[in-house]
Design an enzyme around this catalytic site. Structure first.
Site, PDB file in Angstrom:
ATOM      1  N   ASN A  15       7.452  23.152  26.921  1.00 46.61           N
ATOM      2  CA  ASN A  15       8.352  22.965  25.658  1.00 46.61           C
ATOM      3  C   ASN A  15       7.321  22.891  24.505  1.00 46.61           C
ATOM      4  O   ASN A  15       6.327  22.022  24.516  1.00 46.61           O
ATOM      5  CB  ASN A  15       9.164  21.810  25.567  1.00 46.61           C
ATOM      6  N   ALA A  16       7.426  24.168  23.542  1.00 45.08           N
ATOM      7  CA  ALA A  16       6.306  24.276  22.579  1.00 45.08           C
ATOM      8  C   ALA A  16       6.342  22.941  21.460  1.00 45.08           C
ATOM      9  O   ALA A  16       5.218  22.769  21.084  1.00 45.08           O
ATOM     10  CB  ALA A  16       6.740  25.337  21.777  1.00 45.08           C
ATOM     11  N   LYS A  18       7.119  19.767  21.970  1.00 45.55           N
ATOM     12  CA  LYS A  18       6.704  18.599  22.609  1.00 45.55           C
ATOM     13  C   LYS A  18       5.198  18.913  23.124  1.00 45.55           C
ATOM     14  O   LYS A  18       4.235  18.010  22.634  1.00 45.55           O
ATOM     15  CB  LYS A  18       7.150  18.311  24.226  1.00 45.55           C
ATOM     16  N   ASP A  45      11.590  22.117  39.255  1.00 41.71           N
ATOM     17  CA  ASP A  45      12.970  21.621  38.954  1.00 41.71           C
ATOM     18  C   ASP A  45      12.995  20.080  38.630  1.00 41.71           C
ATOM     19  O   ASP A  45      12.436  19.143  39.428  1.00 41.71           O
ATOM     20  CB  ASP A  45      13.881  21.859  40.317  1.00 41.71           C
ATOM     21  N   ASP A  74       8.883  12.929  29.664  1.00 44.98           N
ATOM     22  CA  ASP A  74      10.146  13.322  29.780  1.00 44.98           C
ATOM     23  C   ASP A  74      11.232  12.471  28.806  1.00 44.98           C
ATOM     24  O   ASP A  74      10.849  11.241  28.762  1.00 44.98           O
ATOM     25  CB  ASP A  74      10.727  12.918  31.113  1.00 44.98           C
ATOM     26  N   LYS A 186       6.302  11.119  11.276  1.00 40.98           N
ATOM     27  CA  LYS A 186       7.285  10.871  12.584  1.00 40.98           C
ATOM     28  C   LYS A 186       6.279  10.422  13.917  1.00 40.98           C
ATOM     29  O   LYS A 186       6.607   9.600  14.324  1.00 40.98           O
ATOM     30  CB  LYS A 186       7.561  12.157  13.123  1.00 40.98           C
ATOM     31  N   ARG A 200       7.679   9.041  21.230  1.00 47.47           N
ATOM     32  CA  ARG A 200       6.724   9.712  22.150  1.00 47.47           C
ATOM     33  C   ARG A 200       5.362   8.989  21.452  1.00 47.47           C
ATOM     34  O   ARG A 200       4.412   8.541  22.334  1.00 47.47           O
ATOM     35  CB  ARG A 200       6.555  11.029  21.808  1.00 47.47           C
TER      36      ARG A 200
END
Length: 214
Positions: A15-16, A18, A45, A74, A186, A200
């Site tokens: 995920n770019a 993230k 998966d 995650d 952020k 995060r």
């Protein structure tokens, strides 16, 4: 708790957005980091039903593939009026038939679900962003770090910063959404800072205090 004794790790993500946030957080600490996407690792998966399980799956996959410690994330949006949805399926709500992700569509899906649930007042739209980081070593050892930030879902979306559902999440105590905040506002956090805002960054703060500091 096992201490991290190397400055070379893999960011276990494709995920770019993230990857960018994690690299922003670890860069000032002197880490050399490549992502699973950079290394062309196959995405595992995500068969877990919790953030902890999925973070562990991703971190172990990259640690085993690279022979280096790997740090995964995650995360998701947990909305009280929707019984915790989309939760661990936050990214799935954005999936399109052609295999890409459309977060404008996903945000509309959330709003439609909230309206159907009768959650139209600000006090009925409480939510939190959750992030679980997993640090995994090639020998299979893992450490988990969980960060949460309370807030509410707003509509319409506001701001073009960040990624994912950021434009519809307004953290508690703020007048702006994550989508209206700069990266520094952020998730900017450095060792010694008392506070971290984003989910995060809060998880990362615990990771640093646990695995890096003496």
């Amino acid at each position: 708790m096992r201490k991290l004794d190397t400055k070379t790790i893999v960011v276990a993500s494709h995920n770019a957005g993230k990857i960018r946030e994690i690299q922003d957080l670890i860069g000032p600490l002197g880490f050399v980091a490549k992502s699973a996407a950079d290394l062309n690792f196959i995405e595992p998966d995500e068969t877990g039903t919790t953030f902890e399980e999925n973070a562990t799956i991703k971190a172990l996959a990259s640690a085993h593939a690279s022979g280096l410690p790997a740090l995964s994330d995650d995360s998701g949006l947990v909305i009280d009026a929707l019984g915790g949805d989309p939760g661990v399926y936050t990214a799935n709500w954005a999936e399109t038939p052609d295999g890409t992700r459309d977060f404008a569509m996903a945000m509309q899906k959330v709003e439609t679900a909230l309206e159907k649930a009768g959650a139209t007042s600000p006090e009925s739209r409480t939510a939190r962003f959750v992030s679980v980081l997993c640090l995994a070593w090639p020998d299979g050892h893992t450490e988990l770090f969980r960060g949460e930030v309370e807030g509410a879902v707003v509509w319409p979306p506001r701001g073009g910063q960040g990624f994912g559902y950021d434009p519809v999440f307004q953290p508690k105590g703020y007048e702006t959404t994550f989508g209206e905040m700069s990266a520094e506002q952020k998730h900017g956090w450095k060792p010694g800072d008392q506070q971290a805002l984003s989910h995060r960054a809060r998880a990362f703060k615990i990771f640093v205090e646990t695995c890096l500091e003496a």
